[in-house]
Structures are given as structure tokens and as C-alpha cells.
Design a protein around this motif. Structure first.
Motif, PDB file in Angstrom:
ATOM      1  N   GLY A 169      61.464 -53.863-108.826  1.00 37.36           N
ATOM      2  CA  GLY A 169      61.523 -54.783-109.974  1.00 37.36           C
ATOM      3  C   GLY A 169      63.159 -54.842-110.468  1.00 37.36           C
ATOM      4  O   GLY A 169      64.001 -54.202-109.610  1.00 37.36           O
ATOM      5  N   ALA A 170      63.391 -55.530-111.162  1.00 41.47           N
ATOM      6  CA  ALA A 170      64.915 -55.748-111.664  1.00 41.47           C
ATOM      7  C   ALA A 170      65.751 -54.691-111.718  1.00 41.47           C
ATOM      8  O   ALA A 170      66.855 -54.496-111.477  1.00 41.47           O
ATOM      9  CB  ALA A 170      64.857 -56.872-112.782  1.00 41.47           C
ATOM     10  N   GLY A 171      64.852 -53.801-112.712  1.00 40.16           N
ATOM     11  CA  GLY A 171      65.897 -52.335-112.906  1.00 40.16           C
ATOM     12  C   GLY A 171      65.974 -51.646-111.759  1.00 40.16           C
ATOM     13  O   GLY A 171      67.323 -51.063-111.530  1.00 40.16           O
ATOM     14  N   ASP A 172      65.207 -51.684-110.572  1.00 35.51           N
ATOM     15  CA  ASP A 172      65.310 -50.836-109.408  1.00 35.51           C
ATOM     16  C   ASP A 172      66.571 -51.735-108.808  1.00 35.51           C
ATOM     17  O   ASP A 172      67.666 -50.821-108.212  1.00 35.51           O
ATOM     18  CB  ASP A 172      64.213 -50.990-108.742  1.00 35.51           C
ATOM     19  CG  ASP A 172      63.053 -50.277-109.212  1.00 35.51           C
ATOM     20  OD1 ASP A 172      63.406 -49.261-110.046  1.00 35.51           O
ATOM     21  OD2 ASP A 172      61.856 -50.743-108.934  1.00 35.51           O
ATOM     22  N   ALA A 173      66.917 -52.870-108.744  1.00 35.98           N
ATOM     23  CA  ALA A 173      67.684 -53.727-108.158  1.00 35.98           C
ATOM     24  C   ALA A 173      69.121 -53.407-108.683  1.00 35.98           C
ATOM     25  O   ALA A 173      70.112 -53.008-107.924  1.00 35.98           O
ATOM     26  CB  ALA A 173      67.357 -55.235-108.287  1.00 35.98           C
ATOM     27  N   LYS A 174      69.210 -53.422-110.066  1.00 37.06           N
ATOM     28  CA  LYS A 174      70.476 -53.174-110.642  1.00 37.06           C
ATOM     29  C   LYS A 174      70.822 -51.637-110.539  1.00 37.06           C
ATOM     30  O   LYS A 174      72.139 -51.273-110.377  1.00 37.06           O
ATOM     31  CB  LYS A 174      70.426 -53.395-112.278  1.00 37.06           C
ATOM     32  CG  LYS A 174      70.269 -54.882-112.493  1.00 37.06           C
ATOM     33  CD  LYS A 174      69.978 -55.007-114.084  1.00 37.06           C
ATOM     34  CE  LYS A 174      68.552 -54.937-114.389  1.00 37.06           C
ATOM     35  NZ  LYS A 174      68.412 -55.400-115.663  1.00 37.06           N
ATOM     36  N   LEU A 175      69.758 -50.677-110.509  1.00 40.03           N
ATOM     37  CA  LEU A 175      70.137 -49.136-110.393  1.00 40.03           C
ATOM     38  C   LEU A 175      70.653 -48.749-109.026  1.00 40.03           C
ATOM     39  O   LEU A 175      71.681 -48.292-108.894  1.00 40.03           O
ATOM     40  CB  LEU A 175      68.903 -48.317-110.730  1.00 40.03           C
ATOM     41  CG  LEU A 175      69.006 -46.983-110.706  1.00 40.03           C
ATOM     42  CD1 LEU A 175      70.219 -46.388-111.741  1.00 40.03           C
ATOM     43  CD2 LEU A 175      67.881 -46.232-110.800  1.00 40.03           C
ATOM     44  N   ALA A 176      70.246 -49.539-108.073  1.00 35.97           N
ATOM     45  CA  ALA A 176      70.532 -49.621-106.774  1.00 35.97           C
ATOM     46  C   ALA A 176      71.984 -49.782-106.546  1.00 35.97           C
ATOM     47  O   ALA A 176      72.545 -49.158-106.044  1.00 35.97           O
ATOM     48  CB  ALA A 176      69.335 -50.219-105.542  1.00 35.97           C
ATOM     49  N   GLY A 177      72.450 -50.992-106.815  1.00 33.40           N
ATOM     50  CA  GLY A 177      73.749 -51.244-107.063  1.00 33.40           C
ATOM     51  C   GLY A 177      74.749 -50.342-107.767  1.00 33.40           C
ATOM     52  O   GLY A 177      75.685 -50.091-106.875  1.00 33.40           O
TER      53      GLY A 177
END
Length: 161
Positions: free
Chosen positions: A80-88
Motif C-alpha cells: 500500500g501507499a501508506g506502507d511505502a511512505k512509512l518505510a521511507g
């Protein structure tokens, strides 16, 4: 209150609390609130102003690379997009030398989540059809990311300047 004390509050209070908030939100709604990601980034920026972060260029480069990879995976509907943002955002807080450990911890927690989800699905049988679709077909990978961030945080050079 001195700069170091404020940095300690961010490192020992806010960062873990934000990771726990992302875990709770991801488990409950399969959404990682943007406010959590923004707070992680702003808090990290504050830490860099309050204390020296000698490896800052490497942290920024790693966070950019992880975010780009995350959005590539999002474009392929893998995360998900939230996962991508959270990872960064989390990678900003991770020592560059600990990135392999972060990836390993994230993968391990993700695998455990997958096993738990498969077992839950198998045990639920037809009753599992009552779960919302996104809870049946997705893993709360923010749990793995934030869990890994919490696990390796005690090793951070930010805590041991």
C-alpha cells in the motif's frame, strides 16, 4: 530543558509512540495515517537540529531509495501507499549500517504475519467471509515495518552519540 533532553524525548517517546500508532491503525483499518508519517519526518528533522547526525546524507539517500522502491511496489499493487511512505520515514531513523537488519526484521515479522493470516483464514473457514475484504486479502505490512523499527531502535547511534 536542553536540546539533548528534547532530542531524548523525541527519540525515546515520540518515535516509538508514532510507530505504535501506525501498528494500531494498520491492524484496525489497514491504513497508515499520513499524519503519523509526517510526524515521523518532522520529528527526525527536529532531531537533526538538536544534535549532530554525522551520517545524515546516507540516511536521506537511503530514505529516498526506500521510498522510491516502495512506490514502485505500490504501482505494482504489492504494498500500500501508506506502507511505502512509512518505510521511507522509518529509514530516516535507522542507522545506515543497520539497514540489512531492518530489512531482515521486517521480512521476518512480515512472514510471521503471513503465517498467522493463513492460519486464521484456515481456522475461520466460511466464517472468515464475514471479514471486510481488505482484511481477508491483505497483510498489515505497516506492522512489520514499525515492529522492525521498534526492534532495532535500541541499537541506534542516535541514542548513543
Amino acid at each position: 530543558m536542553g536540546h539533548i533532553r528534547i532530542a531524548e524525548l523525541l527519540l525515546l517517546g515520540l518515535y516509538p509512540a508514532l510507530l505504535c500508532a501506525s501498528i494500531g491503525a494498520d491492524l484496525a483499518r489497514r491504513i497508515i495515517p499520513n499524519v503519523v508519517v509526517v510526524c515521523l519526518i518532522v520529528a527526525f528533522a527536529a532531531v537533526t537540529q538538536l544534535m549532530p547526525v554525522p551520517d545524515l546524507p546516507f540516511r536521506l539517500a537511503a530514505a529516498g531509495a526506500v521510498t522510491a522502491l516502495g512506490f514502485s511496489l505500490f504501482a505494482e499493487d504489492i504494498i500500500g501507499a501508506g506502507d511505502a511512505k512509512l518505510a521511507g520515514a522509518i529509514v530516516l531513523w535507522v542507522d545506515p549500517l543497520h539497514l540489512p537488519l531492518f530489512v531482515l526484521a521486517t521480512g521476518t515479522i512480515g512472514a510471521l504475519l503471513g503465517i498467522a493470516a493463513a492460519a486464521r483464514h484456515r481456522l475461520a473457514g466460511p466464517a472468515g467471509a464475514e471479514l471486510p475484504d481488505r482484511h481477508r486479502t491483505s497483510l498489515p505490512y505497516g506492522v512489520a515495518l514499525a515492529g522492525a523499527g521498534l526492534l532495532i531502535h535500541p541499537l541506534s547511534s542516535l541514542l548513543h552519540p
